[in-house]
Design an enzyme around this catalytic site. Structure first.
Site, PDB file in Angstrom:
ATOM      1  N   GLU A 191      -5.254  -5.230  10.676  1.00 43.49           N
ATOM      2  CA  GLU A 191      -4.206  -4.239  10.890  1.00 43.49           C
ATOM      3  C   GLU A 191      -4.451  -3.505  12.203  1.00 43.49           C
ATOM      4  OE1 GLU A 191      -2.237  -2.965   7.006  1.00 43.49           O
ATOM      5  OE2 GLU A 191      -4.091  -1.824   7.125  1.00 43.49           O
TER       6      GLU A 191
ATOM      7  N   GLU B 208      -6.560   4.424   8.140  1.00 41.87           N
ATOM      8  CA  GLU B 208      -6.357   5.862   7.896  1.00 41.87           C
ATOM      9  C   GLU B 208      -7.602   6.475   7.274  1.00 41.87           C
ATOM     10  OE1 GLU B 208      -2.700   5.371   5.726  1.00 41.87           O
ATOM     11  OE2 GLU B 208      -1.746   4.722   7.586  1.00 41.87           O
TER      12      GLU B 208
ATOM     13  N   ASN C  22       0.871  -1.176   0.000  1.00 39.73           N
ATOM     14  CA  ASN C  22       0.000   0.000   0.000  1.00 39.73           C
ATOM     15  C   ASN C  22       0.906   1.224   0.000  1.00 39.73           C
ATOM     16  OD1 ASN C  22      -1.802   2.035   0.557  1.00 39.73           O
ATOM     17  ND2 ASN C  22      -2.326   1.322   2.615  1.00 39.73           N
TER      18      ASN C  22
ATOM     19  N   GLY D 213       2.651   2.008  10.791  1.00 39.66           N
ATOM     20  CA  GLY D 213       3.563   3.128  10.617  1.00 39.66           C
ATOM     21  C   GLY D 213       4.275   3.531  11.900  1.00 39.66           C
TER      22      GLY D 213
ATOM     23  N   SER E 263       3.671  -2.447  10.241  1.00 33.96           N
ATOM     24  CA  SER E 263       5.128  -2.479  10.421  1.00 33.96           C
ATOM     25  C   SER E 263       5.749  -3.831  10.082  1.00 33.96           C
ATOM     26  CB  SER E 263       5.502  -2.049  11.845  1.00 33.96           C
ATOM     27  OG  SER E 263       5.058  -0.736  12.089  1.00 33.96           O
TER      28      SER E 263
ATOM     29  N   HIS F 224      -9.292   0.900   5.135  1.00 40.51           N
ATOM     30  CA  HIS F 224      -8.002   1.115   5.794  1.00 40.51           C
ATOM     31  C   HIS F 224      -8.197   2.045   6.996  1.00 40.51           C
ATOM     32  CE1 HIS F 224      -3.918   2.346   6.595  1.00 40.51           C
ATOM     33  NE2 HIS F 224      -3.551   1.253   5.970  1.00 40.51           N
TER      34      HIS F 224
ATOM     35  N   LYS G  76       0.076   4.258  -0.214  1.00 46.36           N
ATOM     36  CA  LYS G  76      -0.566   5.420   0.428  1.00 46.36           C
ATOM     37  C   LYS G  76      -0.368   6.672  -0.446  1.00 46.36           C
ATOM     38  CE  LYS G  76      -0.031   3.064   4.782  1.00 46.36           C
ATOM     39  NZ  LYS G  76       0.136   3.128   6.223  1.00 46.36           N
TER      40      LYS G  76
HETATM   41  P1  PGA Z   1       3.063   0.039   7.669  1.00 47.81           P
HETATM   42  O1  PGA Z   1       1.590   0.245   7.071  1.00 47.81           O
HETATM   43  O2  PGA Z   1       3.608  -1.225   7.072  1.00 47.81           O
HETATM   44  O3  PGA Z   1       3.832   1.262   7.251  1.00 47.81           O
HETATM   45  O4  PGA Z   1       2.907  -0.065   9.156  1.00 47.81           O
HETATM   46  C1  PGA Z   1       0.722  -0.832   6.926  1.00 47.81           C
HETATM   47  C2  PGA Z   1      -0.585  -0.364   6.335  1.00 47.81           C
HETATM   48  O5  PGA Z   1      -1.033   0.745   6.667  1.00 47.81           O
HETATM   49  O6  PGA Z   1      -1.208  -1.066   5.523  1.00 47.81           O
END
Ligand code: PGA
Length: 249
Positions: free
Chosen positions: A166, A96, A9, A172, A212, A94, A11
């Site tokens: 997640e 976010e 992803n 992140g 992560s 997601h 983003k």
């Molecule tokens: P990350 O993000 O690997 O940077 O923690 C995962 C995601 O948001 O799908």
């Protein structure tokens, strides 16, 4: 059928030239695992990415879409628009998008319906926040997210759904759920599906872990029996790191 999938992803990262550079780095990589590889660039780069990876073993997927078929929704993108440029899979829910754009279980249920009605595959994301885990409520939160957005569907709809657990506190942040925590939650998710839809749907469901995931921890996380792959954020922006994760299977 349960599959191994590693999806990147991107983003809101990479303009067109950065996208082209990352694609050419990805093309240099060798895949030694059986995992399906997906990448999700921003809307503006979907067409370019799709066109330039036609010959590669990479599926290009969208990060989001609207629930309406079309209409007065300024700034939004429909399933039909995605399909018209070859996109067959969309990430929905997601954290976010839930946190910053007020996506709710209710609006996500509509998006899932629209995607499936357009014969698209959905990567459906969900996961608890840190406060939920600290309070010991992670299972009830996750169960609620799944039930509210997906349990109106008939069993056969699940062949076009991939789940992505997640935990928000691990996205992140550099903080990863331990392989044991991921396994426990994935087993719980599978059990939740089994209780509603029976053993076969649950056993066939591909459940990804996200939060992560890095080259250094992917092998251990993917080694757990109920973890079928990963949704990768930061580490997907580097081709070497991303393929180290892909090849962790
Ligand atoms: P990350 O993000 O690997 O940077 O923690 C995962 C995601 O948001 O799908």
């Amino acid at each position: 059928m349960r599959k191994h999938i590693v999806a990147g992803n991107w983003k809101m990262n990479n303009d067109l030239s950065q996208t082209a550079a990352l694609i050419s780095d990805l093309k240099e990589q060798e895949k030694t695992s059986d995992a399906e590889v997906m990448i999700a660039p921003s809307f503006t780069n979907l067409w370019h990415t799709f066109e330039s990876t036609r010959e590669d073993d990479i599926e290009v997927v969208a990060q989001n879409m609207h629930f309406a078929e079309n209409g007065a929704y300024t700034g939004e993108v429909s399933a039909r628009m995605l399909k018209s440029i070859g996109i067959r899979t969309v990430i929905l829910g997601h954290s976010e998008r839930r946190a910053y754009y007020n996506e709710t279980d209710e609006s996500l249920a509509k998006k899932v319906d629209t995607a499936l009605a357009n014969e698209m595959r959905v990567i459906f994301c969900f996961g608890e926040e840190l406060a939920d885990r600290k309070a010991g409520n992670e299972e009830s939160v996750v169960e609620g997210q799944i039930k509210n957005a997906l349990f109106h569907l008939p069993a056969d709809a699940f062949t076009n759904i991939v789940l992505a657990y997640e935990p928000v506190w691990a996205i992140g942040t550099g903080e990863t759920a331990s392989p044991g925590q991921a396994q426990d939650m994935h087993a719980f998710i599978r059990k939740t599906l089994e209780n509603k839809y029976g053993h076969q749907v649950a056993d066939d469901m591909t459940i990804l872990y996200g939060g992560s995931v890095k080259p250094g921890n992917a092998k251990e996380i993917f080694g757990k029996p109920d973890v079928d792959g990963g949704l990768i954020g930061g580490a997907a922006l580097n081709a070497d790191d991303f393929y180290a994760i892909v090849n962790a299977f």
